[in-house]
Design an enzyme around this catalytic site. Structure first.
Site, PDB file in Angstrom:
ATOM      1  N   GLU A  29       0.847  -1.198   0.000  1.00 36.63           N
ATOM      2  CA  GLU A  29       0.000   0.000   0.000  1.00 36.63           C
ATOM      3  C   GLU A  29       0.885   1.252   0.000  1.00 36.63           C
ATOM      4  O   GLU A  29       1.677   1.442   0.913  1.00 36.63           O
ATOM      5  CB  GLU A  29      -0.898   0.014   1.247  1.00 36.63           C
ATOM      6  N   CYS A  64      -7.227  -1.735   8.875  1.00 40.39           N
ATOM      7  CA  CYS A  64      -5.880  -1.745   8.277  1.00 40.39           C
ATOM      8  C   CYS A  64      -5.443  -0.336   7.908  1.00 40.39           C
ATOM      9  O   CYS A  64      -4.318   0.076   8.200  1.00 40.39           O
ATOM     10  CB  CYS A  64      -5.829  -2.658   7.054  1.00 40.39           C
ATOM     11  N   ARG A  76     -17.405  -0.443   7.666  1.00 46.82           N
ATOM     12  CA  ARG A  76     -18.683  -1.019   7.205  1.00 46.82           C
ATOM     13  C   ARG A  76     -19.176  -2.122   8.132  1.00 46.82           C
ATOM     14  O   ARG A  76     -20.339  -2.505   8.097  1.00 46.82           O
ATOM     15  CB  ARG A  76     -18.519  -1.589   5.789  1.00 46.82           C
ATOM     16  N   HIS A  95      -1.429  -5.636   1.877  1.00 52.85           N
ATOM     17  CA  HIS A  95      -2.629  -6.476   1.909  1.00 52.85           C
ATOM     18  C   HIS A  95      -2.367  -7.749   1.115  1.00 52.85           C
ATOM     19  O   HIS A  95      -1.730  -7.713   0.054  1.00 52.85           O
ATOM     20  CB  HIS A  95      -3.838  -5.743   1.297  1.00 52.85           C
TER      21      HIS A  95
HETATM   22  N1  PCA Z   1      -7.931  -6.798   7.126  1.00 52.05           N
HETATM   23  C1  PCA Z   1      -8.802  -5.722   7.548  1.00 52.05           C
HETATM   24  C2  PCA Z   1      -8.524  -5.553   9.004  1.00 52.05           C
HETATM   25  C3  PCA Z   1      -7.757  -6.760   9.423  1.00 52.05           C
HETATM   26  C4  PCA Z   1      -7.369  -7.424   8.191  1.00 52.05           C
HETATM   27  O1  PCA Z   1      -6.632  -8.430   8.098  1.00 52.05           O
HETATM   28  C5  PCA Z   1      -8.655  -4.460   6.693  1.00 52.05           C
HETATM   29  O2  PCA Z   1      -8.283  -4.559   5.519  1.00 52.05           O
HETATM   30  O3  PCA Z   1      -8.926  -3.365   7.197  1.00 52.05           O
END
Ligand code: PCA
Length: 204
Positions: free
Chosen positions: A80, A143, A90, A169
């Protein structure tokens, strides 16, 4: 020896698994290039608690790099490039909080960018035949909220990990069920090792 703090999250939102936490746990104690020790932390999906645990670990380990990971319903491994200082959950986090239309950190910048060169990391993952691309949207859930705190901390020029913190991610794994896209856990694991190896390469 330099250390790299690697975080992953617990399952959330009714899922029984989270590949980010599983892989972070599996990589704890791994040494990259014979000189960078990975120290892992598995975090609750609740920003305040996750951030307090992270700050304690940063004080304890004094990492030179901080790499946070989480799962997202995407087909590729996505470093990211930025966090947006805004929450719009959400679903409730694992503490039951729903933060709608509020800043992560009031009264400060709207976006924070990583100092990490993500294209190099994407290339290292793709060289293994594993799909990867840079993302500029970490969502508006935990996140992204967490990443705002992380980039804010490491935007201080005198911080040991200044300019060397990143959020990544990873896709869901097939065993989580629900709708694709998925990527096998072994591929996500190999992809993250390639990313961490490229990130900490001694000649860069
Ligand atoms: N993904 C979520 C929160 C924890 C995770 O593994 C997110 O993308 O915000």
């Amino acid at each position: 020896m330099d250390s790299l703090l690697l975080t992953g999250f617990e399952p959330f939102g009714g899922d029984s698994r989270n590949p980010s936490g599983e892989i972070a746990a599996a990589l704890d104690g791994t040494v990259l290039h014979g000189k960078v020790l990975i120290r892992s932390l598995i975090l609750p999906v609740a920003t305040h608690d996750a951030w307090q645990l992270t700050i304690s670990a940063v004080r304890r380990c004094k990492p030179r790099w901080i790499v946070a990971t989480g799962v997202a319903p995407r087909p590729t491994i996505t470093p990211e490039s930025q966090a947006v200082n805004w929450c719009d959950y959400r679903i409730p986090d694992n503490s039951g909080n729903v933060r709608r239309d509020v800043p992560s950190v009031p009264g400060t910048r709207r976006t924070y960018h990583t100092g990490v060169e993500t294209n190099k990391l994407v290339a290292a993952i793709r060289a293994l035949g594993i799909p990867s691309e840079t993302s500029d949207d970490a969502g508006r859930f935990v996140c992204n909220d967490f990443y705002t705190h992380l980039l804010r901390l490491t935007s201080r020029p005198n911080h040991r990990a200044a300019g060397r913190s990143l959020f990544v991610h990873v896709p869901k794994v097939p065993e989580m069920g629900g709708n694709p896209p998925f990527l096998p856990l072994a591929d996500i694991h190999r992809g993250l090792v390639a990313l961490l190896t490229a990130l900490t390469h001694p000649h860069d």
